[in-house]
Design a protein around this motif. Sequence first.
Motif, mmCIF file in Angstrom:
data_model
loop_
_atom_site.group_PDB
_atom_site.id
_atom_site.type_symbol
_atom_site.label_atom_id
_atom_site.label_comp_id
_atom_site.label_asym_id
_atom_site.label_seq_id
_atom_site.Cartn_x
_atom_site.Cartn_y
_atom_site.Cartn_z
ATOM 1 N N LYS A 83 -5.874 -12.384 12.079
ATOM 2 C CA LYS A 83 -5.934 -13.270 10.795
ATOM 3 C C LYS A 83 -4.595 -13.502 10.509
ATOM 4 O O LYS A 83 -4.159 -13.269 9.509
ATOM 5 C CB LYS A 83 -6.685 -12.574 9.792
ATOM 6 C CG LYS A 83 -8.229 -12.298 10.045
ATOM 7 C CD LYS A 83 -8.902 -11.371 9.008
ATOM 8 C CE LYS A 83 -10.482 -11.085 9.509
ATOM 9 N NZ LYS A 83 -10.983 -10.233 8.226
ATOM 10 N N HIS B 284 -6.522 0.478 17.611
ATOM 11 C CA HIS B 284 -5.532 -0.600 16.792
ATOM 12 C C HIS B 284 -4.039 -0.385 16.797
ATOM 13 O O HIS B 284 -3.605 -1.320 16.698
ATOM 14 C CB HIS B 284 -6.174 -0.175 15.301
ATOM 15 C CG HIS B 284 -7.630 -0.348 15.120
ATOM 16 N ND1 HIS B 284 -8.446 -1.487 15.308
ATOM 17 C CD2 HIS B 284 -8.712 0.661 14.593
ATOM 18 C CE1 HIS B 284 -9.684 -1.118 15.024
ATOM 19 N NE2 HIS B 284 -9.690 -0.107 14.771
ATOM 20 N N ASN C 200 0.930 -1.438 0.026
ATOM 21 C CA ASN C 200 0.190 0.091 -0.009
ATOM 22 C C ASN C 200 0.807 1.233 -0.078
ATOM 23 O O ASN C 200 1.112 1.773 1.091
ATOM 24 C CB ASN C 200 -0.981 -0.023 1.123
ATOM 25 C CG ASN C 200 -1.805 0.992 1.277
ATOM 26 O OD1 ASN C 200 -1.993 1.811 0.430
ATOM 27 N ND2 ASN C 200 -2.705 1.076 2.156
ATOM 28 N N LEU D 137 -4.664 0.310 9.783
ATOM 29 C CA LEU D 137 -5.217 -0.532 8.510
ATOM 30 C C LEU D 137 -5.157 -2.122 8.967
ATOM 31 O O LEU D 137 -5.944 -2.704 8.846
ATOM 32 C CB LEU D 137 -5.155 -0.354 7.284
ATOM 33 C CG LEU D 137 -5.389 1.398 6.684
ATOM 34 C CD1 LEU D 137 -4.762 1.443 5.525
ATOM 35 C CD2 LEU D 137 -7.029 1.297 6.536
ATOM 36 N N HIS D 138 -3.833 -2.290 9.365
ATOM 37 C CA HIS D 138 -3.506 -3.583 9.689
ATOM 38 C C HIS D 138 -4.358 -4.171 10.854
ATOM 39 O O HIS D 138 -4.837 -5.326 10.911
ATOM 40 C CB HIS D 138 -1.767 -3.827 10.050
ATOM 41 C CG HIS D 138 -1.496 -4.977 9.938
ATOM 42 N ND1 HIS D 138 -1.629 -5.938 8.906
ATOM 43 C CD2 HIS D 138 -0.819 -5.918 11.144
ATOM 44 C CE1 HIS D 138 -0.973 -7.208 9.559
ATOM 45 N NE2 HIS D 138 -0.621 -7.026 10.572
ATOM 46 N N CYS E 298 -1.785 -12.800 6.712
ATOM 47 C CA CYS E 298 -1.038 -11.672 7.259
ATOM 48 C C CYS E 298 0.287 -11.587 6.402
ATOM 49 O O CYS E 298 1.049 -12.594 6.619
ATOM 50 C CB CYS E 298 -0.853 -11.739 8.665
ATOM 51 S SG CYS E 298 0.325 -10.402 9.419
ATOM 52 N N ARG F 253 -7.070 -2.920 11.730
ATOM 53 C CA ARG F 253 -8.307 -2.845 11.480
ATOM 54 C C ARG F 253 -8.914 -4.098 10.552
ATOM 55 O O ARG F 253 -10.141 -4.482 10.825
ATOM 56 C CB ARG F 253 -8.744 -1.589 10.726
ATOM 57 C CG ARG F 253 -10.372 -1.229 10.386
ATOM 58 C CD ARG F 253 -10.624 -0.086 9.768
ATOM 59 N NE ARG F 253 -10.229 1.067 11.019
ATOM 60 C CZ ARG F 253 -10.423 2.348 10.587
ATOM 61 N NH1 ARG F 253 -10.315 2.778 9.357
ATOM 62 N NH2 ARG F 253 -10.202 3.143 11.699
ATOM 63 N N TYR F 254 -8.114 -4.737 9.814
ATOM 64 C CA TYR F 254 -8.486 -5.556 8.838
ATOM 65 C C TYR F 254 -7.862 -6.926 9.035
ATOM 66 O O TYR F 254 -8.222 -8.038 8.582
ATOM 67 C CB TYR F 254 -8.280 -5.283 7.417
ATOM 68 C CG TYR F 254 -9.220 -4.015 7.110
ATOM 69 C CD1 TYR F 254 -10.721 -4.297 7.029
ATOM 70 C CD2 TYR F 254 -8.742 -2.652 6.928
ATOM 71 C CE1 TYR F 254 -11.639 -3.113 6.736
ATOM 72 C CE2 TYR F 254 -9.618 -1.497 6.574
ATOM 73 C CZ TYR F 254 -11.116 -1.669 6.537
ATOM 74 O OH TYR F 254 -11.784 -0.842 6.321
ATOM 75 N N THR F 255 -6.728 -6.972 9.674
ATOM 76 C CA THR F 255 -6.002 -8.225 9.682
ATOM 77 C C THR F 255 -5.716 -8.686 11.132
ATOM 78 O O THR F 255 -6.110 -9.705 11.685
ATOM 79 C CB THR F 255 -4.581 -8.236 8.922
ATOM 80 O OG1 THR F 255 -4.771 -7.657 7.611
ATOM 81 C CG2 THR F 255 -3.921 -9.465 8.674
ATOM 82 N N THR G 252 -17.617 4.954 14.165
ATOM 83 C CA THR G 252 -16.874 4.308 13.119
ATOM 84 C C THR G 252 -16.571 5.343 11.758
ATOM 85 O O THR G 252 -17.466 6.327 11.707
ATOM 86 C CB THR G 252 -17.680 3.221 12.284
ATOM 87 O OG1 THR G 252 -18.870 3.584 11.772
ATOM 88 C CG2 THR G 252 -18.003 2.187 13.629
ATOM 89 N N VAL H 260 -6.793 -7.948 13.918
ATOM 90 C CA VAL H 260 -8.068 -7.754 14.705
ATOM 91 C C VAL H 260 -7.950 -8.009 16.109
ATOM 92 O O VAL H 260 -7.351 -8.867 16.394
ATOM 93 C CB VAL H 260 -9.423 -8.165 14.048
ATOM 94 C CG1 VAL H 260 -9.470 -7.703 12.592
ATOM 95 C CG2 VAL H 260 -9.176 -9.678 13.878
ATOM 96 N N GLU I 228 -9.407 6.610 6.169
ATOM 97 C CA GLU I 228 -10.623 6.195 5.558
ATOM 98 C C GLU I 228 -11.878 7.100 5.712
ATOM 99 O O GLU I 228 -12.942 7.155 5.179
ATOM 100 C CB GLU I 228 -11.125 4.829 6.179
ATOM 101 C CG GLU I 228 -10.026 3.813 5.670
ATOM 102 C CD GLU I 228 -10.534 2.298 5.964
ATOM 103 O OE1 GLU I 228 -10.523 1.576 5.270
ATOM 104 O OE2 GLU I 228 -11.174 1.925 7.083
#
Length: 230
Positions: free
Chosen positions: A193, A140, A17, A181-182, A197, A184-186, A43, A188, A23
């Motif tokens: 996850k 996060h 990225n 972002l890491h 990763c 928030r989405y990976t 959010t 968590v 966001e």
Amino acid sequence: MNPAKRLEIFTRFRAANPHPTTELEFSTPFELLIAVLLSAQSTDVGVNKATRRLYPVANTPQAILDMGVDELKTYISTIGLYNNKAKNVIATCQILVEQHGGEVPRAREALEALPGVGRKTANVVLNTAFGEAAMAVDTHIFRVSNRTNIAPGKNVDIVEQKLLKFVPKEFLVDAHHWLILHGRYTCVARKPKCWNCLISDLCEYREKTPAPAGVLDPAVQAAVQVAELG
């Protein structure tokens, strides 16, 4: 965690990225400031829905000030704590008009003097609007920094200072967004996850989460694709 690992971690983040950003939707430093003020315990998706209605009508300190607190509430009533946030936004607009010529100040002290603006919000504005190497440590970033061991600390202030010290300088401006972002989405909160990763082999979290049943580990997927192509 040693410097070589941190360098590789952020090198991978950048490769995946190259131009990360918030966001929250904004087009001016003022729009960003208001969006961040509204985002506390809310959010980004919810804030964006509200500002998409608000900003076409009023997106300057004077315009929102002219709107008044009651009308402002009608635009942000879907956001949590909107009553208190509306008061802070109006008070902030008043100060910006009276003391800063309607512009968002670039000085940390001036930003933190605005109603509802703490160190984290000031860091977001300094980093995202003005491109400064500031580190806004939210839940996060705090979690990712501790879990991976990139910059462990007992509180957000310690983590912030460690990140500013340990993150290689070439990555400092964008590191805040990559880490958010890491997280928030990976990486968590409840069940990271790890199986999907891009830094799992560098992360020092011991209790790696295995891939769900029926889902291949990315490394295995890559090996299968190579085999099929061969």
